[in-house]
Design an enzyme around this catalytic site. Structure first.
Site, PDB file in Angstrom:
ATOM      1  N   HIS A 144     -34.794  13.329 -11.173  1.00  0.00           N
ATOM      2  CA  HIS A 144     -34.598  13.101 -12.735  1.00  0.00           C
ATOM      3  C   HIS A 144     -35.557  12.248 -13.204  1.00  0.00           C
ATOM      4  O   HIS A 144     -36.282  12.265 -14.264  1.00  0.00           O
ATOM      5  CB  HIS A 144     -33.146  12.404 -12.868  1.00  0.00           C
ATOM      6  CG  HIS A 144     -33.204  12.087 -14.337  1.00  0.00           C
ATOM      7  ND1 HIS A 144     -32.144  12.825 -14.960  1.00  0.00           N
ATOM      8  CD2 HIS A 144     -33.226  11.054 -14.718  1.00  0.00           C
ATOM      9  CE1 HIS A 144     -32.038  12.382 -16.496  1.00  0.00           C
ATOM     10  NE2 HIS A 144     -32.622  11.094 -16.193  1.00  0.00           N
ATOM     11  N   GLU A 145     -36.022  11.082 -12.515  1.00  0.00           N
ATOM     12  CA  GLU A 145     -36.984  10.101 -13.125  1.00  0.00           C
ATOM     13  C   GLU A 145     -38.257  10.717 -13.141  1.00  0.00           C
ATOM     14  O   GLU A 145     -39.168  10.291 -13.966  1.00  0.00           O
ATOM     15  CB  GLU A 145     -36.894   8.696 -12.365  1.00  0.00           C
ATOM     16  CG  GLU A 145     -35.478   7.958 -12.470  1.00  0.00           C
ATOM     17  CD  GLU A 145     -35.062   7.885 -13.787  1.00  0.00           C
ATOM     18  OE1 GLU A 145     -35.888   7.460 -14.637  1.00  0.00           O
ATOM     19  OE2 GLU A 145     -33.678   7.977 -13.826  1.00  0.00           O
ATOM     20  N   HIS A 148     -38.906  12.704 -16.087  1.00  0.00           N
ATOM     21  CA  HIS A 148     -39.344  12.090 -17.395  1.00  0.00           C
ATOM     22  C   HIS A 148     -41.018  11.871 -17.265  1.00  0.00           C
ATOM     23  O   HIS A 148     -41.618  11.785 -18.165  1.00  0.00           O
ATOM     24  CB  HIS A 148     -38.678  10.535 -17.301  1.00  0.00           C
ATOM     25  CG  HIS A 148     -37.232  10.683 -17.712  1.00  0.00           C
ATOM     26  ND1 HIS A 148     -36.920  11.604 -18.927  1.00  0.00           N
ATOM     27  CD2 HIS A 148     -36.202  10.194 -17.238  1.00  0.00           C
ATOM     28  CE1 HIS A 148     -35.542  11.405 -19.244  1.00  0.00           C
ATOM     29  NE2 HIS A 148     -35.019  10.660 -18.089  1.00  0.00           N
ATOM     30  N   GLU A 226     -32.630  13.559 -21.726  1.00  0.00           N
ATOM     31  CA  GLU A 226     -31.809  13.485 -20.429  1.00  0.00           C
ATOM     32  C   GLU A 226     -31.357  14.877 -19.854  1.00  0.00           C
ATOM     33  O   GLU A 226     -31.547  14.930 -18.659  1.00  0.00           O
ATOM     34  CB  GLU A 226     -30.727  12.472 -20.761  1.00  0.00           C
ATOM     35  CG  GLU A 226     -31.160  10.798 -20.994  1.00  0.00           C
ATOM     36  CD  GLU A 226     -31.756  10.357 -19.791  1.00  0.00           C
ATOM     37  OE1 GLU A 226     -31.534  10.591 -18.677  1.00  0.00           O
ATOM     38  OE2 GLU A 226     -32.789   9.608 -20.336  1.00  0.00           O
TER      39      GLU A 226
END
Length: 318
Positions: A144-145, A148, A226
């Site tokens: 997930h990070e 980003h 997100e």
């Protein structure tokens, strides 16, 4: 890919809205000095210059500031072999340079990414995350990070944050000038007539509301990104279950992250300030509700949706 297309359109529209708010505030500041609507437009580029100067400073030094405030310490592969190995394998999957890896010595469960681009990115995770998540769950969070990073969310959030900060700064200047200008007119007579006084009164209202609207825009941008990062994490790991369990565990973790504050809360995997507000769907929410994020993942595997009471079950707490 549908999320990517939608996010590009939404992000451009929302970014445009923030720029318009900044331009309107700059116009009102200009009108205070020149009292003619046309000449006031000359001050609009000045507002852009303020935002540009702040953006350059944040662009090159914002990540170091965030890492310092969060008390993140850079670690090597010798110190944290599993974490660095997970970051490395997912960086390869995302086709991005391996970011610097940091650990926050805190028992809370959370993580964030920062930087100006994939070549200058950092990922930070808490000690609690490393100790209480298994490898699949850790992969989901790190994926997930890194999403980003790969999607340039870190840069976009940085620039939007600077614009919102510029709006707050100019709005405060405008409010102070309007109030002191009103006192001056009472003592020394009118300046520009009743029309100018009316416009400055409107300017005061704008100065109060502009930071509020700008903040709403910032939160809307963050929530949509997100969802996209969750989808990208699944694409990288090919495993929605690990991310699903990680979301549930982080969402039920009662520990407060000491290094987090309202200025950095939007950067984290889950909101470290209001983490247990699972149903937070308000305009000022920095993240989508945990249950909504989990249900989007469950749709990928054909699992039935859950409500808030089912989050603990997904986390394996019952």
């Amino acid at each position: 890919h549908q999320q990517i297309r939608q996010n590009k359109v939404r992000s451009l529209l929302l970014m445009g809205a923030v720029v318009v708010i900044l331009a309107v505030l700059s116009w009102f500041v200009g009108f205070y000095f020149v009292s003619t609507p046309v000449e006031a437009f000359l001050f609009v580029p000045l507002g852009g210059m303020v935002a540009l100067v702040l953006s350059v400073g944040a662009f090159y030094g914002g990540d170091a500031m965030v890492l310092g405030v969060s008390r993140a310490r850079e670690v090597s592969e010798t110190e944290e072999p599993q974490l660095v190995n997970v970051v490395r394998e997912l960086s390869l999957a995302a086709n991005i340079p391996e970011p610097r890896v940091h650990v926050i010595e805190d028992r809370a469960l959370n993580a964030f990414a920062t930087g100006r681009d994939p070549e200058h990115a950092s990922v930070a995770v808490t000690r609690g995350l490393l100790e209480r998540l298994d490898r699949e769950e850790l992969q989901g969070v790190v994926g997930h990070e890194l999403a980003h990073v790969a999607n340039y969310d870190i840069r976009f959030s940085l620039l939007v944050g600077v614009l919102v900060g510029s709006i707050a700064l100019i709005a405060d200047i405008l409010a102070r000038m309007t109030i002191w200008g009103s006192l001056g007119r009472r003592r020394g007579g009118s300046r520009g007539g009743g029309g100018a006084a009316l416009i400055m009164a409107i300017g005061l209202v704008v100065a109060v509301l502009a930071p509020l609207f700008a903040r709403l825009v910032q939160m809307a941008v963050n929530r949509q990104r997100e969802y996209l990062a969750d989808a990208t994490s699944v694409e990288l790991t090919r495993n929605p279950y690990g991310l699903e369990r990680a979301l549930a565990k982080l969402g039920t973790d009662p520990q407060k992250l000491e290094g987090a504050n309202k200025a950095t809360q939007h950067l984290y995997f889950v909101n470290p300030v209001k983490k247990l507000d699972h149903s937070a769907r308000g305009l000022f929410s920095t993240h989508p509700a945990i249950v909504d994020r989990i249900n989007r993942l469950r749709k990928l595997t054909g699992q039935p949706e859950i409500d808030e009471s089912g989050i603990a079950g997904v986390a394996g707490l019952r």
